[in-house]
Design a protein around this motif. Structure first.
Motif, PDB file in Angstrom:
ATOM      1  N   ALA A 296     -22.006  -6.448  11.390  1.00  0.00           N
ATOM      2  CA  ALA A 296     -22.202  -5.667  12.574  1.00  0.00           C
ATOM      3  C   ALA A 296     -20.875  -4.577  12.459  1.00  0.00           C
ATOM      4  O   ALA A 296     -21.207  -3.569  13.076  1.00  0.00           O
ATOM      5  CB  ALA A 296     -22.005  -6.620  13.971  1.00  0.00           C
ATOM      6  N   VAL A 297     -19.761  -5.288  12.384  1.00  0.00           N
ATOM      7  CA  VAL A 297     -18.590  -4.425  12.173  1.00  0.00           C
ATOM      8  C   VAL A 297     -18.996  -3.269  11.131  1.00  0.00           C
ATOM      9  O   VAL A 297     -18.617  -2.011  11.088  1.00  0.00           O
ATOM     10  CB  VAL A 297     -17.350  -5.021  11.377  1.00  0.00           C
ATOM     11  CG1 VAL A 297     -16.198  -4.060  11.384  1.00  0.00           C
ATOM     12  CG2 VAL A 297     -17.192  -6.062  12.357  1.00  0.00           C
ATOM     13  N   LYS A 298     -19.697  -3.373   9.976  1.00  0.00           N
ATOM     14  CA  LYS A 298     -20.033  -2.354   8.896  1.00  0.00           C
ATOM     15  C   LYS A 298     -20.813  -1.251   9.730  1.00  0.00           C
ATOM     16  O   LYS A 298     -20.879  -0.110   9.525  1.00  0.00           O
ATOM     17  CB  LYS A 298     -20.633  -2.897   7.935  1.00  0.00           C
ATOM     18  CG  LYS A 298     -19.995  -3.860   6.765  1.00  0.00           C
ATOM     19  CD  LYS A 298     -20.486  -4.415   5.831  1.00  0.00           C
ATOM     20  CE  LYS A 298     -19.854  -5.412   4.892  1.00  0.00           C
ATOM     21  NZ  LYS A 298     -20.727  -5.937   3.838  1.00  0.00           N
ATOM     22  N   ASP A 299     -21.736  -1.737  10.496  1.00  0.00           N
ATOM     23  CA  ASP A 299     -22.855  -0.735  11.448  1.00  0.00           C
ATOM     24  C   ASP A 299     -22.136   0.243  12.290  1.00  0.00           C
ATOM     25  O   ASP A 299     -22.507   1.138  12.573  1.00  0.00           O
ATOM     26  CB  ASP A 299     -23.630  -1.639  12.139  1.00  0.00           C
ATOM     27  CG  ASP A 299     -24.736  -2.600  11.409  1.00  0.00           C
ATOM     28  OD1 ASP A 299     -24.763  -2.180  10.052  1.00  0.00           O
ATOM     29  OD2 ASP A 299     -25.217  -3.539  11.847  1.00  0.00           O
TER      30      ASP A 299
ATOM     31  N   GLY B  26     -24.699  -7.539  19.710  1.00  0.00           N
ATOM     32  CA  GLY B  26     -25.935  -6.898  19.538  1.00  0.00           C
ATOM     33  C   GLY B  26     -26.745  -7.457  18.371  1.00  0.00           C
ATOM     34  O   GLY B  26     -27.982  -7.685  18.317  1.00  0.00           O
ATOM     35  N   LYS B  27     -25.844  -7.524  17.331  1.00  0.00           N
ATOM     36  CA  LYS B  27     -26.469  -7.925  15.988  1.00  0.00           C
ATOM     37  C   LYS B  27     -26.927  -9.234  16.125  1.00  0.00           C
ATOM     38  O   LYS B  27     -28.109  -9.743  15.513  1.00  0.00           O
ATOM     39  CB  LYS B  27     -25.251  -7.857  14.665  1.00  0.00           C
ATOM     40  CG  LYS B  27     -25.785  -8.077  13.592  1.00  0.00           C
ATOM     41  CD  LYS B  27     -26.374  -6.668  12.858  1.00  0.00           C
ATOM     42  CE  LYS B  27     -26.480  -6.833  11.645  1.00  0.00           C
ATOM     43  NZ  LYS B  27     -27.112  -5.512  10.934  1.00  0.00           N
TER      44      LYS B  27
ATOM     45  N   ILE C 129     -18.968 -13.208  23.337  1.00  0.00           N
ATOM     46  CA  ILE C 129     -19.553 -13.271  21.896  1.00  0.00           C
ATOM     47  C   ILE C 129     -19.176 -14.962  21.765  1.00  0.00           C
ATOM     48  O   ILE C 129     -19.728 -15.601  20.912  1.00  0.00           O
ATOM     49  CB  ILE C 129     -18.516 -12.427  21.155  1.00  0.00           C
ATOM     50  CG1 ILE C 129     -19.043 -12.436  19.579  1.00  0.00           C
ATOM     51  CG2 ILE C 129     -17.062 -13.105  20.766  1.00  0.00           C
ATOM     52  CD1 ILE C 129     -20.226 -11.526  19.623  1.00  0.00           C
ATOM     53  N   CYS C 130     -18.142 -15.427  22.297  1.00  0.00           N
ATOM     54  CA  CYS C 130     -17.790 -17.122  22.092  1.00  0.00           C
ATOM     55  C   CYS C 130     -19.233 -17.805  22.782  1.00  0.00           C
ATOM     56  O   CYS C 130     -19.611 -18.621  22.088  1.00  0.00           O
ATOM     57  CB  CYS C 130     -16.695 -17.572  23.011  1.00  0.00           C
ATOM     58  SG  CYS C 130     -15.221 -16.718  22.360  1.00  0.00           S
ATOM     59  N   PHE C 131     -19.905 -17.277  23.771  1.00  0.00           N
ATOM     60  CA  PHE C 131     -20.927 -17.902  24.357  1.00  0.00           C
ATOM     61  C   PHE C 131     -22.264 -17.944  23.487  1.00  0.00           C
ATOM     62  O   PHE C 131     -22.969 -18.722  23.151  1.00  0.00           O
ATOM     63  CB  PHE C 131     -21.313 -17.354  25.713  1.00  0.00           C
ATOM     64  CG  PHE C 131     -22.191 -17.977  26.465  1.00  0.00           C
ATOM     65  CD1 PHE C 131     -22.202 -19.243  27.001  1.00  0.00           C
ATOM     66  CD2 PHE C 131     -23.598 -17.218  26.440  1.00  0.00           C
ATOM     67  CE1 PHE C 131     -23.240 -19.899  27.733  1.00  0.00           C
ATOM     68  CE2 PHE C 131     -24.771 -18.029  27.256  1.00  0.00           C
ATOM     69  CZ  PHE C 131     -24.516 -19.054  27.825  1.00  0.00           C
ATOM     70  N   ALA C 132     -22.239 -16.553  22.917  1.00  0.00           N
ATOM     71  CA  ALA C 132     -23.280 -16.178  21.829  1.00  0.00           C
ATOM     72  C   ALA C 132     -23.201 -16.959  20.684  1.00  0.00           C
ATOM     73  O   ALA C 132     -24.183 -17.429  20.002  1.00  0.00           O
ATOM     74  CB  ALA C 132     -23.368 -14.688  21.812  1.00  0.00           C
ATOM     75  N   THR C 133     -22.175 -17.244  20.099  1.00  0.00           N
ATOM     76  CA  THR C 133     -21.818 -17.973  18.862  1.00  0.00           C
ATOM     77  C   THR C 133     -22.483 -19.456  19.064  1.00  0.00           C
ATOM     78  O   THR C 133     -23.382 -19.920  18.160  1.00  0.00           O
ATOM     79  CB  THR C 133     -20.472 -18.119  18.579  1.00  0.00           C
ATOM     80  OG1 THR C 133     -19.900 -16.758  18.534  1.00  0.00           O
ATOM     81  CG2 THR C 133     -19.969 -18.743  17.258  1.00  0.00           C
TER      82      THR C 133
ATOM     83  N   HIS D  45     -22.607 -18.745   8.582  1.00  0.00           N
ATOM     84  CA  HIS D  45     -23.900 -17.768   8.742  1.00  0.00           C
ATOM     85  C   HIS D  45     -23.643 -16.822   9.748  1.00  0.00           C
ATOM     86  O   HIS D  45     -23.954 -15.571   9.904  1.00  0.00           O
ATOM     87  CB  HIS D  45     -25.171 -18.643   8.794  1.00  0.00           C
ATOM     88  CG  HIS D  45     -26.161 -17.748   9.115  1.00  0.00           C
ATOM     89  ND1 HIS D  45     -26.962 -17.052   8.166  1.00  0.00           N
ATOM     90  CD2 HIS D  45     -26.772 -17.373  10.272  1.00  0.00           C
ATOM     91  CE1 HIS D  45     -27.973 -16.506   8.777  1.00  0.00           C
ATOM     92  NE2 HIS D  45     -27.926 -16.655  10.108  1.00  0.00           N
ATOM     93  N   VAL D  46     -23.133 -17.168  11.249  1.00  0.00           N
ATOM     94  CA  VAL D  46     -22.789 -16.630  12.342  1.00  0.00           C
ATOM     95  C   VAL D  46     -21.855 -15.366  11.987  1.00  0.00           C
ATOM     96  O   VAL D  46     -22.067 -14.197  12.209  1.00  0.00           O
ATOM     97  CB  VAL D  46     -22.565 -17.353  13.336  1.00  0.00           C
ATOM     98  CG1 VAL D  46     -22.147 -16.379  14.605  1.00  0.00           C
ATOM     99  CG2 VAL D  46     -23.824 -18.175  13.636  1.00  0.00           C
ATOM    100  N   MET D  47     -20.670 -15.932  11.373  1.00  0.00           N
ATOM    101  CA  MET D  47     -19.678 -14.895  10.995  1.00  0.00           C
ATOM    102  C   MET D  47     -20.073 -13.967   9.955  1.00  0.00           C
ATOM    103  O   MET D  47     -19.630 -12.864  10.093  1.00  0.00           O
ATOM    104  CB  MET D  47     -18.384 -15.614  10.320  1.00  0.00           C
ATOM    105  CG  MET D  47     -17.826 -16.707  11.554  1.00  0.00           C
ATOM    106  SD  MET D  47     -17.123 -15.661  13.039  1.00  0.00           S
ATOM    107  CE  MET D  47     -18.127 -16.679  14.316  1.00  0.00           C
ATOM    108  N   GLY D  48     -21.067 -14.212   9.047  1.00  0.00           N
ATOM    109  CA  GLY D  48     -21.627 -13.276   8.004  1.00  0.00           C
ATOM    110  C   GLY D  48     -22.343 -12.041   9.146  1.00  0.00           C
ATOM    111  O   GLY D  48     -22.190 -10.859   8.613  1.00  0.00           O
TER     112      GLY D  48
END
Length: 439
Positions: free
Chosen positions: A296-299, A74-75, A271-275, A288-291
């Motif tokens: 998102a995990v914090k959210d 989602g993020k 998530i692999c496809f979205a990356t 940048h993507v991993m950032g």
């Protein structure tokens, strides 16, 4: 029996008091109430802590991967501009005369991968831009989209509460998603474009303070990438569920199909496809993507803790035996189980305000009824989900977000937002009851 029910009612009342009036963190409140319930229900003190830990672990064990990967997806959909691309495309497709319908479908599609608060904040600039461009009443544009976002949040996995209910009731996530989409459509039509027409006399002036900078058109991902990436989890769950039914358990492909159909695997593939599609392919670095994923995990950290806390309360009710007592009592009432699940979630929602807490608390009490059979677990997920959306008011953060963003009075917010949520909830229950007669 009466004493056990009185203790449970007392504990739920204590939960309401801690969260609503004393402003205690929901996770801490659940732990305190679980401890209190265990002592009052006579659980051996040596077993109480173990029961709470088991409830926490069992609840999170099957959900962490789904919820965290869902938040990451989602993020990325939001930050890459894919959600903006989806919205713009649907608005162009529906045209100026049918903007309310276009916003309704936009909210539903975007609401599937996005958590509610993220989708809310993300779509506000689009709503305000359309209000200014076409001289619309803000509520005519905003209510249909918010109704769709709310329904997706309450009804559809992989959102936290529906996903947790699927795990607790041992329902099938793909089947629940298909049923949820069927039930959602009439609910969002009634609560969205149709209900919005009754709000013409309210003419708010949204605050420009909340406008958010949009992604430039030339930086947006393609329409195909945006739609395919956002809807890939839905596509995979629906297709694998349909193939599983079609091929049967004896098929040589069944083990592989079951692996791919597992919700955690679905989200991992997505998530692999979205990356690639919304990250590396657009020139973004892996770092940048991993950032984005880290943010998102914090959210969702607190959401996970609330779900874990609800799991401890559920486990205490189960281990003490009171959950079975309540289920036996409820089963003797002349009320269908699906209506009971909805009613319990609705009452807790009105008292506490949180849809997630309402759904999970109700699930802990209704679980033995589902385990005993006689009720479709997929439909019970939807029934409780619908009940958890009932009449949002001053104790719900969503109420205040809607009020402030649209610059409404409390009375106007109740007339628009609260009634919209009530329509969504009741329409959802009616849809579940109709579907129960068919399936």
């Amino acid at each position: 029996m009466k004493m056990s029910i009185a203790i449970v009612v007392l504990c739920i009342g204590l939960l309401v008091l801690l969260i609503t009036y004393l402003k205690v963190n929901s996770f801490i409140a659940f732990l305190l109430v679980s401890l209190c319930a265990g002592v009052l229900l006579g659980l051996p003190l040596a077993d109480l802590a173990k029961s709470m830990q088991k409830g926490l672990g069992d609840t999170l064990g099957s959900l962490v991967t789904i919820i965290v990967l869902g938040a990451m997806l989602g993020k990325l959909v939001a930050s890459s501009g894919a959600a903006q691309q989806i919205a713009s495309t649907l608005i162009q497709l529906f045209g100026e005369k049918n903007i309310s319908w276009g916003l309704m479908f936009t909210g539903f599609i975007i609401g599937i991968p996005l958590f509610y608060n993220v989708g809310f904040v993300l779509m506000i600039p689009l709503i305000f831009a359309l209000v200014q461009r076409f001289n619309l009443n803000p509520l005519l544009a905003g209510v249909p989209m918010m109704a769709s976002l709310s329904v997706a949040h309450g009804y559809l996995p992989p959102h936290p509460s529906p996903a947790a209910l699927v795990a607790q009731f041992h329902a099938n996530m793909g089947t629940t998603l298909i049923y949820g989409i069927i039930v959602s459509i009439p609910a969002i039509i009634l609560a969205g474009p149709i209900f919005a027409k009754t709000l013409g006399h309210i003419k708010p002036k949204p605050l420009k303070t909340f406008a958010v900078q949009e992604v430039a058109a030339d930086e947006l991902p393609s329409k195909a990438s945006s739609f395919l990436t956002a809807l890939l989890p839905v596509f995979l769950l629906v297709v694998t569920t349909a193939l599983d039914v079609q091929l049967g358990q004896d098929s040589a492909f069944s083990p592989f199909l079951h692996l791919i159909a597992d919700p955690a695997m679905v989200m991992l593939v997505a998530i692999c496809f979205a990356t690639w599609t919304l990250g590396l392919r657009l020139g973004k670095s892996m770092e940048h993507v991993m950032g984005i994923y880290t943010e998102a995990v914090k959210d969702v950290g607190m959401i996970l803790l609330i779900i874990a806390g609800a799991g401890t309360f559920k486990e205490v009710l189960l281990v003490s035996g009171v959950s079975n007592e309540i289920a036996g009592y409820l089963g003797s009432l002349p009320i269908p189980p699906l209506v009971l699940g909805w009613l319990m979630a609705a009452i807790i929602r009105v008292c506490i305000g949180s849809a997630t807490i309402a759904g999970l608390t109700a699930a802990g009490m209704i679980l033995p009824l589902v385990a005993a059979g006689g009720v479709n677990p997929n439909l019970m997920v939807l029934s409780i989900g619908a009940g958890s959306l009932m009449f949002s008011h001053v104790n719900d953060t969503g109420f205040w977000m809607f009020k402030e963003y649209f610059n409404l009075s409390v009375k106007e917010t109740i007339r628009s937002w609260s009634l919209m949520e009530t329509i969504v909830s009741i329409a959802g229950l009616l849809g579940v009851l109709v579907l129960n007669q068919i399936v």
